[in-house]
Design an enzyme around this catalytic site. Sequence first.
Site, mmCIF file in Angstrom:
data_model
loop_
_atom_site.group_PDB
_atom_site.id
_atom_site.type_symbol
_atom_site.label_atom_id
_atom_site.label_comp_id
_atom_site.label_asym_id
_atom_site.label_seq_id
_atom_site.Cartn_x
_atom_site.Cartn_y
_atom_site.Cartn_z
ATOM 1 N N PRO A 1 -3.315 -0.393 1.957
ATOM 2 C CG PRO A 1 -1.477 -0.933 3.254
ATOM 3 C CD PRO A 1 -2.289 0.229 2.805
ATOM 4 N N GLY B 1 -7.856 -3.156 5.088
ATOM 5 C CA GLY B 1 -8.125 -2.954 6.504
ATOM 6 C C GLY B 1 -7.708 -1.619 7.054
ATOM 7 C CB SER C 1 14.874 0.783 -0.140
ATOM 8 O OG SER C 1 14.307 -0.429 0.321
ATOM 9 C CE LYS D 1 12.093 1.308 3.494
ATOM 10 N NZ LYS D 1 12.929 1.777 2.368
#
Length: 787
Positions: free
Chosen positions: A373, A375, A692, A735
């Site tokens: 991602p 940054g 999921s 998660k």
Amino acid sequence: MATSKLLRQLPLLPLKNTVVFPHLFFPISAARHMSRAAIDTALASEDKSLITVTQRRIEDDDVTFDNIFKVGTRSSIKQITQSHNVVTILVSGIERVEITGLNMKDGYLLAEYKPFLMSPDDPVQVEALEANMLEIATNIQMLGRAKLSFGADKRDGTVSESETQISIPDIVASIKDPVAKAYLLATLIGLDYEKEQALLETKSATGTLKLMIEHLTHEQQVLEVRKQIASRTSSEMSKEQRQYVLRQQLRAIQAELGEESSGEADVEALKERIDDARLPPEVLPEVEREINRLTALPASASEYQVIRSYIDLILELPWSKSTTDNLDLDRAREILDTDHHNLREVKDRIIEQLAVLKLNPKAKSPILCFVGPPGTGKTSLGQSIAKALGRVFERISLGGMHDEAELRGHRRTYVGAMPGRIIQGIRRAGVNNPLFMLDEIDKLGRDFRGDPTAALMEVLDPVQNVTFRDNYLDLNFDLSKVFFIATANSLETVPAPLLDRMEVLRLSGYTEEEKLVIAKKYLWPRQLELSGLSQVNLKIDDDAIKSIIRRYTREAGLRELERTLGRVCRKVAVQIAHGQVKSIEIHIENLSDYLGPEHFFEETAREKARIGVATGLAWTEYGGEVLYIETKLIKDHEGLTMTGQLGNVMRESIQAALSYVSSGELGTMDIPPKSGIHVHVPSGAIPKDGPSAGLAIATAIASLYTRRPMRTDTAMTGEITLSGLILPVGGIKEKLLAARRAGIRRVILPRPNKKDLSDLPAEALKEMEILFVDEIRQGIDAALVEP
């Protein structure tokens, strides 16, 4: 100015850049309002007369008494045509006049004038001067000026000239007045308007003829010199020898003046640079051939600079120059750990490469691709790797690039051709083994100019890039020693053949604990320094930083976190600069005073167990999230209703879960007849998709049908099949950390995901109970409260 009744008056037509002579016809175009008004007034009169006079300053549109010459010509309009806003008239000059005053009347200038007469002259002298004038004019024509300018379009703004073949004796044969002949010759040789005005203002015929002879003599002398030069040049060379002779003449002139040819000096300097460049054997003959071509060209030729630029590029490229890698593994590890927190997999890969180079110096450099991602430190990590290796760092941004020639270069046959970004980067680096970062490789475009990803196929292939050939350079250049690192946010837009050439290393989002460490170690000290503060002026505790991470910045990377910390520093800097305070401590209680209301709501474990509700875990680009699945039975309504801005894959998971639970695999269900089911996922404004959540959806439906609520301390994730199996999913680390943040200490995972626990921090594993299941029935039984 008062108007005298003793003086004559006529409309005034001011002209720019031209003079109207008596006894001659002149076409004049008028566009100015006052000029057209003067023409209309003249046309209304019986003899259609007006005064034509030249302005002193042609750039001025305003006409005043001071801005016109005082001698003009009384003229008569013979013909008029009009086109758009321009009026064209043909006037005939009648007599010279002296203008004594101007008045504005009905939008045009009214001139007061009196005749400007010639003084008496000696007829014999006039005849002699006339003969002399005509003789010189004839000589001018014989010298080759066969095309004499003849005023064809006299505008009040500009004068355009047409040229026509004309014979001097034919023109003057029908004119008896010597002064009129002088005026005509003045228009033919194209005198400027100031000289024509001086001719008009001459008070006698002898003065007019003498002045005209002076102008004609000057013109004759210029033409004689030009003819001598042309004759001398044509006798010394032929068309076949023109280029060679000109070059020899230039060299002879430079030798006579004691000046060395700049072209020869350039060639000698280039030959000296060849020895220092240490060119490969296959490149040297090409350079020598280009230098021989350069020697045969003059320095002023356009192709000279093209060849010179090409040779300069070849000599500037580091064909044999490289840096020595620093193979100290401990030092490299120390640099990587100092610059970046965690990122263990990437750091281990760099250390492995250093170990390989230490044992085998001829090993090819790897081609890595950092995916993660925004940054997460992909670009800065490349800089740290270059620092650890001791290599030169070069970066090019590929985002938005559409033209293949940007990478491969343009062929030298095109005007303004230049090498591609790869060769330019190598030239800037000055070595043939830099660390080359290809930033944003997933944002390359393609259009009619080509596909840049196709050009990267050769660049990023260790087998092919040994003989990389740029279109401009057109010589093989070895790129196998270059350490290429590509960066991308997603691999979906990267073509499979290109992806196959790179080793992908994923940089996942930072955990809350990692962000806290990075903020305290790197971000906070940097923002304090940028704001002119220190730890004495401003302190912030860990709880406040955690609150910023959770409540004000929801991202996988660190950019927004650093911006938010900088905002806190700037707010405090304002208070200290105003002298309101000397030092401040930021706690979670006063954090909102500097950052305002919280931006994000954090999902937490629900205290009360409800039937038909299950707790799932989701992965986003900002990290993990707790996701609640809610179900309700709808009486007198058959079918399935799904809400919550769900994607196609998640909708299919809901249908599969409903089919499995309704099939009777879990035993007898208390399903009311003629009832439908509504499945809703809260946070309806946020799009959701992926397989999921299948296990959580099946658990929510089973809870609804069996009337057994799910445990509030439990969350789950996993993809399901119609046969009742649970398949592995991704994002386990994110998660589990999301469940931990929400206060959930019991998580149900697919058994194949057991291997992913190695990425989880040790303190998180100690606090949580992880259950691994293979079938949907096992997951439901572990999640629902016992009946």
